[in-house]
Design a protein around this motif. Structure first.
Motif, mmCIF file in Angstrom:
data_model
loop_
_atom_site.group_PDB
_atom_site.id
_atom_site.type_symbol
_atom_site.label_atom_id
_atom_site.label_comp_id
_atom_site.label_asym_id
_atom_site.label_seq_id
_atom_site.Cartn_x
_atom_site.Cartn_y
_atom_site.Cartn_z
ATOM 1 N N THR A 536 0.852 -1.192 0.000
ATOM 2 C CA THR A 536 0.000 0.000 0.000
ATOM 3 C C THR A 536 0.883 1.236 0.000
ATOM 4 O OG1 THR A 536 -1.827 1.119 1.115
ATOM 5 C CG2 THR A 536 -0.201 0.064 2.521
ATOM 6 N N ASN A 544 -6.202 1.374 4.830
ATOM 7 C CA ASN A 544 -5.061 0.488 4.549
ATOM 8 C C ASN A 544 -4.929 0.097 3.079
ATOM 9 O OD1 ASN A 544 -4.533 0.642 7.219
ATOM 10 N ND2 ASN A 544 -4.956 -1.498 7.694
ATOM 11 N N PHE A 545 -5.856 -0.705 2.586
ATOM 12 C CA PHE A 545 -5.781 -1.162 1.197
ATOM 13 C C PHE A 545 -7.069 -0.775 0.486
ATOM 14 C CE2 PHE A 545 -3.263 -4.114 3.735
ATOM 15 C CZ PHE A 545 -2.050 -4.099 3.059
ATOM 16 N N GLU A 639 -6.479 7.763 -3.197
ATOM 17 C CA GLU A 639 -5.432 7.009 -3.888
ATOM 18 C C GLU A 639 -4.702 7.899 -4.883
ATOM 19 O OE1 GLU A 639 -4.476 3.543 -3.549
ATOM 20 O OE2 GLU A 639 -5.468 4.059 -1.673
#
Lengths: 647, 341
Positions: A536, A544-545, A639
């Protein structure tokens, strides 16, 4: 009670400590108000249930405690540097070695380890958080409460003074009439409850929260070590809880479990203490073994040698750790048979430990070793810890222990085990995972300077103590005469302690320097590592992911990078996260009042705060909290910001 | 990595130094028990030096050979799961080492717990060694004398120290004569030792027992049986008697120098019973506060024979000694009168 009994008086150093506590408190309050950070502190940190932030808070507390315990250590070495020194009197020295032991084991090593476990374990198994996030926050605040309570004893009421093992009858009201050992029983009890909850939390997390495909025998070694440690915690800490409760009854309510009269039995305390105390050593050392396994594999560019035997050896160590406690008191007179049994079980531990040493060595064989700061600590660990290990075997021999017991030889041995074993490991882990949490590395040049100071000074400080022990110098002696001949080696040891202190100052300066100047990472994987936490981005998003990883083997990230096995093959879906809660920190505060009131036997405040604890707990049970959901758009945006690109 | 290599050299040379160095108390024994321990320690150091050597050689070789700066840029370390033969080796050899050390441990532990070999046929000299904050009391029931903070013993005679404490746990340790053992308030521990060389040996309390621990040192003087007899006679004729009041004062004084008495405290303040008896007594004559308050309930046994024995000192050491009540057996030491309560 008079005020001059309430506050500790008569020592310039203690007045200094009081003044600095007041000044630091004022500085923090003024600073937070001036920069308008109260809201930030409350929302982002005090009420957080995010495992990464809780981990960071654990580590910051542990670093502060490292310095408190370190100052104690410096004072001890300074006092014994020359014969007949008058720096500290006997009482002050006794308080300092007691708090040094307590703080370093319970409020430095344990929280540092638990902090790293908090940050790393959920990431390594591909989870969003621990199984019980709010319970995790309660664990932290109970630990923090216990730590503050113990530290407060220094200025209010007086520190515990019967050694960190608090042997009875010395720790009983008769021989230790100050409130110091009341603090001991309550501070340890409160933080111990926190630790027990952490143990349960991590057992459930590791068993139930693993990402798809993350079978037990695919877990990274640090996660394995955390699982085994958590199991040891769950079995060992209840013993401490009982022992401390009996101690509290003895000291505060006048019971006679460990006293010299009415059937009290001092030896019972020693047994209970070490039935917890020896597994405790493995609680702080097994995760350290896990940290080294990760780091040595990463910087040798090789998978961990003998994975299965590493796991099996840890399980064997954890079982044996409950069968060796009497080696802490071979000299209690239990006879040759009993001592022989405990000698053999103790020496048996060296077999699985040796397996681990050889596996680390063979991980490096045929590798491509790079000497980064975390790797240097791991490399220094092997030869230094081996000295600690072999002297441990020597101490395990009951007959020979009649000559080592209670001497500086023993002190040298356990520092040779715990400093390279645990302290080097947490520093290595700190350097290793720092960029994961904060998005930039600590400066390597400063890191290596600090390393050489610490590694060399460590040996200068503690190697002479082996010889002092064999010359007949016992531990916990606040002074000695010149004729004993202990002077020169103690002076060398003090010089080493100064070097250690300097090394730690560089380490802290490095944190400041790196925050200001270190280049920010653009990649989540600055060390070219092998395990899932590096898959990550750094810093890590709250969830987290973005996509739940799909694990296909050991060293999941390494296979992804080199064998072209994608980890993230799903699509982004809304993520459910727990919401913050102020109740854990409030619970910690109420526990603090409760503990403090009990220390001084102030019954009314103790009863009120005791009831308040139950109210807070009950109100938590009735909370209807469905958590928060992060939408797909939010995830995409986060992201993009973190990776500088869209998925 | 030069440092590691030099560390090894340092350690090895220190190990060599150790074996020949007499300033190291533990390795300079003056009696059979301490000699057994010294031999055990040197043996274990030799074995452990071997272990260290293996680890350090592998360590240095691997670090020198496989450092990244020496390998080619495109070198890709192989994937290794482990090797069952290698792993079998480093499981088996440590097990053998541990087995050897276990045998040595069990044998030497058994040996030092007993009267030393070669001295079994002699009647051991029983001396009660008790600690109180922060001093040592040595009671010689056979001779009917007591000392504080010094211990005189005859050489080449087995000594049976019976250890107990009037307070926190202490540990009596005379490194050149024997290993240490705890003195505790609720049981008596036995420490066997023999001095086979005349001389003065430092003894101390090695277990932390409060503020004065560092000052709980005492001299152990091993003298020829003749000198010892002379000393005992001298004490009996010149020293004053130890009565209960004086003993109580002594217990409550933190630091006293050397003291000598021509009677022991065992008659009015006997040692605690054996451990199995522990739960039955509710009290011990040990000078703690609790006891003082219960004094009326637990009167001190007044044994007429004791008084007689105390009144007539045994002038001639060659004459058979009168049997001290404390030496008879543990039953006598027990608070027989307390049990009736």
């Amino acid at each position: 009670m008079k005020w001059d009994e309430f506050f500790v008086t008569g020592e310039p150093m203690i007045y200094g400590a009081m003044a600095s506590i007041v000044l630091v408190t004022i500085a923090i309050i003024v600073g937070l108000t001036y920069f308008k950070k109260w809201g930030y502190l409350w929302r982002e940190w005090l009420t957080t249930v995010d495992h990464k932030r809780i981990g960071v808070m654990y580590i910051i507390s542990a670093l502060i405690m490292l310095f408190r315990g370190g100052v104690d250590a410096m004072l001890m070495r300074a006092q014994t540097a020359v014969p007949e020194n008058k720096l500290l009197d006997a009482q002050h020295y006794n308080e300092i070695f007691t708090t040094h032991g307590l703080i370093m084991i319970l409020f430095m090593a344990m929280p540092f380890i638990i902090g790293i476990m908090n940050v790393v374990v959920p990431l390594q198994i591909g989870a969003r958080d621990v199984a019980f996030p709010r319970l995790n926050a309660i664990s932290f605040w109970l630990f923090f409460t216990g730590a503050m309570l113990l530290n407060l004893s220094f200025v209010i009421g007086g520190s515990p003074d019967a050694g960190w093992s608090a042997y009875f009858p010395l720790a009983s009201l008769e021989f230790s009439p100050t409130v110091g050992n009341n603090y001991y029983s309550l501070a340890l009890q409160i933080s111990g409850i926190g630790t027990l909850l952490t143990g349960i939390n991590f057992i459930v997390t590791i068993l139930k929260m693993r990402a798809p495909g993350m079978k037990l025998m695919r877990m990274p070694m640090f996660t394995w070590s955390s699982l085994i440690t958590s199991v040891i915690i769950a079995f060992a800490f209840p013993v401490l809880t009982v022992a401390l409760a009996l101690m509290m009854f003895d000291r505060i309510f006048g019971s006679q479990f460990f006293t010299m009269s009415n059937g009290g039995m001092d030896m019972l305390w020693a047994n209970l203490f070490w039935v917890w105390g020896h597994p405790e050593v493995y609680i702080v050392i097994l995760p350290a073994f896990g940290i080294y396994s990760e780091i040595i594999a990463t910087f040798s560019k090789k998978n961990l040698y003998g994975y299965t035997s590493m796991v099996v050896s840890m399980v064997v160590i954890s079982l044996l750790s409950f069968l060796v406690w009497a080696h802490h008191f071979y000299t209690m007179g239990q006879g040759a048979m009993v001592n022989g049994f405990f000698s053999i079980t103790t020496m048996a531990i060296s077999v699985p430990t040796g397996v681990k040493i050889f596996n680390w060595l063979f991980t490096m064989r045929k590798g491509k070793i790079t000497f980064t700061t975390p790797m240097l600590y791991s490399l220094a660990f092997i030869p230094i810890f081996t000295i600690g290990g072999v002297t441990g075997v020597m101490l395990a021999m009951a007959s020979a222990d009649y000559q080592y017991h209670n001497t500086m030889f023993l002190v040298a041995h356990f520092h040779y085990v715990l400093i390279p074993g645990t302290v080097f490991a947490v520093i290595a882990g700190f350097h290793y995972w720092f960029p994961k949490v904060f998005g930039f590395k600590l400066n390597e040049r400063l890191g290596k300077h600090a390393f050489w100071w610490i590694a060399i000074s460590f040996n200068v400080t503690f190697f002479p103590l082996f010889f002092l022990g064999l010359q007949g110098m016992t531990r916990r002696m606040y002074t000695y005469s010149a004729e004993t001949g202990f002077g020169p080696l103690n002076l060398i040891s003090f010089a080493g302690a100064l070097g250690l202190a300097f090394g730690f100052i560089i380490l802290v300066y490095n944190i400041y320097y790196s925050i200001r100047y270190s280049p920010r990472e653009t990649d989540g994987d600055p060390w070219d590592a092998r395990t899932l936490e590096w898959a990550t981005s750094s810093p890590i998003p709250a969830y987290n992911f973005a996509v739940t990883p799909n694990v296909k083997g050991r060293d999941a990230l390494w296979s992804a990078k080199h064998d072209n096995q994608p980890i993230f093959d799903g699509k982004i879906e809304p993520i459910h996260l727990p919401s913050n809660s102020g109740k854990p920190v409030i619970l910690g505060g109420v526990f603090f009042v409760f503990g403090f009131a009990l220390v001084f036997s102030w019954w009314i405040p103790a009863i009120i705060s005791g009831i308040a604890i139950l109210i807070v707990l009950a109100s938590m049970s009735f909370d209807r909290d469905h958590g928060i959901t992060v939408s797909v758009e939010e995830i995409m945006e986060t992201e993009k910001k973190l990776r500088g690109e869209t998925l | 990595m030069k440092k590691r290599g030099s560390l090894l050299v340092l350690f090895m040379s220190l190990v060599l130094l150790l074996s020949g160095c007499s300033s190291i108390t533990v390795l300079d024994p003056k009696g059979p028990a301490a000699r057994t321990l010294s031999d055990t320690i040197l043996f274990s150091i030799a074995m452990m030096a071997g272990v260290l050597l293996v680890v350090y050689v592998l360590y240095v070789v691997f670090l020198v050979k496989y450092r990244g700066s020496k390998t080619k840029d495109d070198y890709m370390p192989p994937h290794e799961e482990g090797n069952k033969w290698l792993e079998a080796i480093w499981i088996t050899i440590p097990i053998i080492i541990v087995a050897v050390l276990s045998v040595v441990t069990v044998q030497s532990t058994g040996a030092v717990e007993k009267v030393a070999a070669g001295y079994e046929d002699q009647k051991p000299l029983v001396i009660y060694a008790s600690s109180s904050n922060w001093k040592w009391h040595f009671s010689y029931p056979e001779e009917g004398i007591e000392t504080v903070n010094y211990l005189n013993i005859p050489v080449n005679r087995p000594i049976e120290l019976r250890l107990y404490s009037f307070g926190p746990i202490t540990s009596l340790w005379i490194p050149q004569l024997a290993g240490q053992k705890y003195a505790m308030s609720d049981m008596v521990n036995t420490l066997n030792l023999v001095a086979d060389e005349q001389g003065s040996y430092l003894g101390r309390n090695s277990n932390f027992s409060g503020q004065g621990t560092a000052h709980m040192e005492f001299e152990t003087l091993a003298m020829s049986p003749k000198e010892y007899g002379k000393w005992v006679d001298e004490v009996k004729t010149t020293a004053s008697k130890l009565d209960e009041t004086e003993f109580k004062t002594l217990l409550s004084t933190s630091y006293v120098g050397r003291k000598t008495f021509s009677s022991t405290h065992l008659s009015f303040s006997p040692a605690p019973g054996d451990h199995s008896d522990h739960m039955k007594h509710t009290d011990m004559e040990n000078g703690n506060k609790e006891h003082q308050e219960n004094k009326a309930e637990h009167p001190v046994p007044a044994n007429p024979e004791e008084t007689k024995f105390d009144a007539i000192p045994n002038v001639n050491p060659n004459e058979p000694l009168p049997q001290s009540p404390a030496e008879d057996s543990t039953e006598d030491i027990d608070h027989t009168s307390h049990k009736g309560k």
